[in-house]
Scaffold this motif. Structure first.
Motif, PDB file in Angstrom:
ATOM      1  N   GLY A   1       0.794  -1.218   0.000  1.00 29.53           N
ATOM      2  CA  GLY A   1       0.000   0.000   0.000  1.00 29.53           C
ATOM      3  C   GLY A   1       0.827   1.269   0.000  1.00 29.53           C
ATOM      4  O   GLY A   1       0.314   2.339   0.302  1.00 29.53           O
ATOM      5  N   LEU A   2       2.107   1.183  -0.324  1.00 31.39           N
ATOM      6  CA  LEU A   2       2.958   2.367  -0.353  1.00 31.39           C
ATOM      7  C   LEU A   2       2.394   3.400  -1.320  1.00 31.39           C
ATOM      8  O   LEU A   2       2.073   3.093  -2.466  1.00 31.39           O
ATOM      9  N   GLN A   3       2.249   4.640  -0.867  1.00 34.21           N
ATOM     10  CA  GLN A   3       1.662   5.693  -1.684  1.00 34.21           C
ATOM     11  C   GLN A   3       2.749   6.465  -2.432  1.00 34.21           C
ATOM     12  O   GLN A   3       3.807   6.764  -1.898  1.00 34.21           O
ATOM     13  N   MET A   4       2.443   6.797  -3.692  1.00 31.29           N
ATOM     14  CA  MET A   4       3.375   7.540  -4.537  1.00 31.29           C
ATOM     15  C   MET A   4       2.661   8.761  -5.087  1.00 31.29           C
ATOM     16  O   MET A   4       1.439   8.765  -5.274  1.00 31.29           O
ATOM     17  N   ASP A   5       3.419   9.819  -5.372  1.00 34.02           N
ATOM     18  CA  ASP A   5       2.849  10.964  -6.066  1.00 34.02           C
ATOM     19  C   ASP A   5       2.478  10.538  -7.480  1.00 34.02           C
ATOM     20  O   ASP A   5       3.324  10.059  -8.239  1.00 34.02           O
ATOM     21  N   ALA A   6       1.217  10.710  -7.840  1.00 33.85           N
ATOM     22  CA  ALA A   6       0.754  10.224  -9.136  1.00 33.85           C
ATOM     23  C   ALA A   6       1.179  11.117 -10.287  1.00 33.85           C
ATOM     24  O   ALA A   6       1.254  10.676 -11.427  1.00 33.85           O
ATOM     25  N   SER A   7       1.477  12.377 -10.016  1.00 33.34           N
ATOM     26  CA  SER A   7       1.762  13.325 -11.090  1.00 33.34           C
ATOM     27  C   SER A   7       3.139  13.959 -10.928  1.00 33.34           C
ATOM     28  O   SER A   7       3.589  14.221  -9.808  1.00 33.34           O
ATOM     29  N   LEU A   8       3.779  14.205 -12.057  1.00 37.62           N
ATOM     30  CA  LEU A   8       5.062  14.911 -12.041  1.00 37.62           C
ATOM     31  C   LEU A   8       4.897  16.385 -11.698  1.00 37.62           C
ATOM     32  O   LEU A   8       5.827  17.035 -11.253  1.00 37.62           O
ATOM     33  N   GLY A   9       3.732  16.939 -11.907  1.00 41.60           N
ATOM     34  CA  GLY A   9       3.516  18.359 -11.677  1.00 41.60           C
ATOM     35  C   GLY A   9       3.714  19.159 -12.954  1.00 41.60           C
ATOM     36  O   GLY A   9       4.518  18.810 -13.820  1.00 41.60           O
ATOM     37  N   GLN A  10       2.969  20.238 -13.083  1.00 41.21           N
ATOM     38  CA  GLN A  10       3.035  21.069 -14.280  1.00 41.21           C
ATOM     39  C   GLN A  10       4.242  22.002 -14.232  1.00 41.21           C
ATOM     40  O   GLN A  10       4.554  22.586 -13.208  1.00 41.21           O
ATOM     41  N   TRP A  11       4.908  22.110 -15.383  1.00 34.91           N
ATOM     42  CA  TRP A  11       6.023  23.037 -15.511  1.00 34.91           C
ATOM     43  C   TRP A  11       5.501  24.386 -15.993  1.00 34.91           C
ATOM     44  O   TRP A  11       4.761  24.470 -16.967  1.00 34.91           O
ATOM     45  N   PHE A  12       5.889  25.449 -15.296  1.00 34.63           N
ATOM     46  CA  PHE A  12       5.493  26.809 -15.662  1.00 34.63           C
ATOM     47  C   PHE A  12       6.678  27.557 -16.258  1.00 34.63           C
ATOM     48  O   PHE A  12       7.790  27.516 -15.709  1.00 34.63           O
TER      49      PHE A  12
ATOM     50  N   THR B   1      11.409  32.868 -15.390  1.00 25.28           N
ATOM     51  CA  THR B   1      11.264  31.960 -14.258  1.00 25.28           C
ATOM     52  C   THR B   1      10.679  30.640 -14.751  1.00 25.28           C
ATOM     53  O   THR B   1       9.700  30.636 -15.511  1.00 25.28           O
ATOM     54  N   GLY B   2      11.277  29.543 -14.345  1.00 25.94           N
ATOM     55  CA  GLY B   2      10.751  28.219 -14.661  1.00 25.94           C
ATOM     56  C   GLY B   2      10.642  27.397 -13.394  1.00 25.94           C
ATOM     57  O   GLY B   2      11.572  27.377 -12.584  1.00 25.94           O
ATOM     58  N   PHE B   3       9.496  26.720 -13.200  1.00 21.28           N
ATOM     59  CA  PHE B   3       9.343  25.901 -12.000  1.00 21.28           C
ATOM     60  C   PHE B   3       8.271  24.847 -12.209  1.00 21.28           C
ATOM     61  O   PHE B   3       7.419  24.953 -13.090  1.00 21.28           O
ATOM     62  N   VAL B   4       8.335  23.808 -11.385  1.00 19.60           N
ATOM     63  CA  VAL B   4       7.326  22.754 -11.359  1.00 19.60           C
ATOM     64  C   VAL B   4       6.407  22.996 -10.173  1.00 19.60           C
ATOM     65  O   VAL B   4       6.870  23.130  -9.036  1.00 19.60           O
ATOM     66  N   ASP B   5       5.122  23.026 -10.439  1.00 20.18           N
ATOM     67  CA  ASP B   5       4.151  23.272  -9.376  1.00 20.18           C
ATOM     68  C   ASP B   5       4.108  22.091  -8.405  1.00 20.18           C
ATOM     69  O   ASP B   5       4.290  20.934  -8.783  1.00 20.18           O
ATOM     70  N   SER B   6       3.876  22.403  -7.138  1.00 15.89           N
ATOM     71  CA  SER B   6       3.781  21.364  -6.113  1.00 15.89           C
ATOM     72  C   SER B   6       2.880  21.851  -4.986  1.00 15.89           C
ATOM     73  O   SER B   6       2.990  23.000  -4.545  1.00 15.89           O
TER      74      SER B   6
END
Length: 356
Positions: free
Chosen positions: A193-204, A225-230
């Motif tokens: 049942g180990l939980q993982m982040d399902a999404s890589l996140g959107q890059w802005f 500016t470039g970043f991944v949303d979290s």
């Protein structure tokens, strides 16, 4: 009527041409002392595709497993776990199976990240009823150079196979631990049942202009500016700025000059965002301004001064449109510089730009 059928033909062609299939290579993975085989696979995803991806030509396509996820996954596991009468049948539910792409800030700069995300439930069947015995999610990630679009796109199936292998080996490592002859493989047992982040996140990607005003100068700047949303923790954007400023009225004369103009590159030393709510981010940065001043004294003679220093800022960013749209914000800054006009300064910036 002809126009209608022509439009319908174009639409159908666009829909068909925007879909591609992905075939998994028939490559078995090593498993010792197998005691099970996959008797059936059920795909419980709402979307049967692997997701939308951009191919090396820049076209957006929706990818599917060639032959359907149920038959492909069963066939893949059958290569390593063939059906035998003495083995126990198990069943698998596909809760999630997709491929993703995003970008990340790495030590060497911005890189592309590819992911195969999978979530499987393993079941046994007794007296006509299914019993869940194991559940696991896994992310198979791989890093690529920013310009290696073809390398990323061409290896999706490899990451899917690796993710499927991981889940099966995890299941086998946990299956019937009380067995006097436990299954043997090279796998480190994860927790059920180990939980993982399902999404890589959107890059802005943000291109912003800023109007600046401080105790000693005013001017403007351009930033990328470039970043991944979290949703969780701190976000580490990549940012660099170019600024053009001039001394405010009266400041230059007080220091013995007619004009003082500066040109500064401001690479960030430490920069974080913190997501407050969707589209609203608190910003905190430390930076090193590097540039030069051109000074004209009261006699009209010009001179050059190298500028370096240290700066910090605190502010807020509003990004109301996730895909594309306007960005705006406000920063308060403090800095130390080797300027001929000042050593310490503080002020504010109004920020306006676009997200793309």
């Amino acid at each position: 009527m002809k126009l209608f059928f022509l439009s319908l033909t174009v639409c159908l062609h666009t829909m068909v041409s925007s879909q591609e299939t992905l075939s998994l290579k028939a490559v078995p993975f090593p498993v010792e002392n197998t005691a099970v085989y996959v008797a059936g696979v059920l795909d419980e995803r709402d979307d049967p595709s692997l997701g939308r991806q951009t191919d090396p030509n820049g076209d957006e396509v929706r990818l599917y497993l060639d032959g359907g996820a149920e038959s492909v996954v069963k066939h893949f596991y059958g290569l390593s776990l063939p059906k035998q009468e003495k083995n126990n049948p198990i069943y698998i539910k596909i809760e999630a199976l997709n491929i993703q792409e995003s970008k990340r800030r790495m030590n060497r700069g911005i890189a592309r990240i590819a992911r195969a995300h999978i979530s499987l439930t393993f079941l046994e069947k007794a007296e006509g009823k299914f019993k869940e015995v194991f559940r696991l999610s896994h992310n198979e990630d791989q890093v690529f150079e920013l310009d290696d679009k073809s390398g990323l796109y061409g290896t999706h199936e490899k990451r899917i196979r690796a993710a499927l292998e991981y889940c099966m080996l995890a299941f086998l490592s946990n299956y019937r631990k009380d067995d006097p002859n436990p299954l043997v493989n090279h796998f480190k047992t994860p927790k059920n049942g180990l939980q993982m982040d399902a999404s890589l996140g959107q890059w802005f990607n943000l291109i912003t202009a800023k109007g600046m005003r401080s105790t000693y100068f005013e001017g403007y700047g351009i930033s990328y500016t470039g970043f991944v949303d979290s949703k969780k923790g701190f976000i580490r954007p990549y940012e660099t700025s170019i600024e053009v400023t001039w001394a405010r009225p009266g400041i230059a004369a007080e220091n013995g000059f007619n004009e003082v103009n500066s040109y500064v590159l401001r690479p960030e030393l430490y920069f974080v965002y913190k997501r407050i709510t969707p589209g609203v981010y608190a910003a905190l940065s430390a930076n090193i301004p590097i540039g030069f001043e051109i000074l004209e004294n009261l006699e009209g003679n010009s001179s050059f001064n190298f500028v370096i220093g240290a700066g910090a800022s605190q502010g807020i960013r509003f990004i109301p449109w996730r895909k594309s749209g306007f960005v705006f914000g406000l920063d308060f800054f403090q800095q130390f510089e080797t300027s001929k006009v000042y050593r310490t300064d503080l002020g504010f910036e109004l920020v306006l730009g676009v997200n793309f």
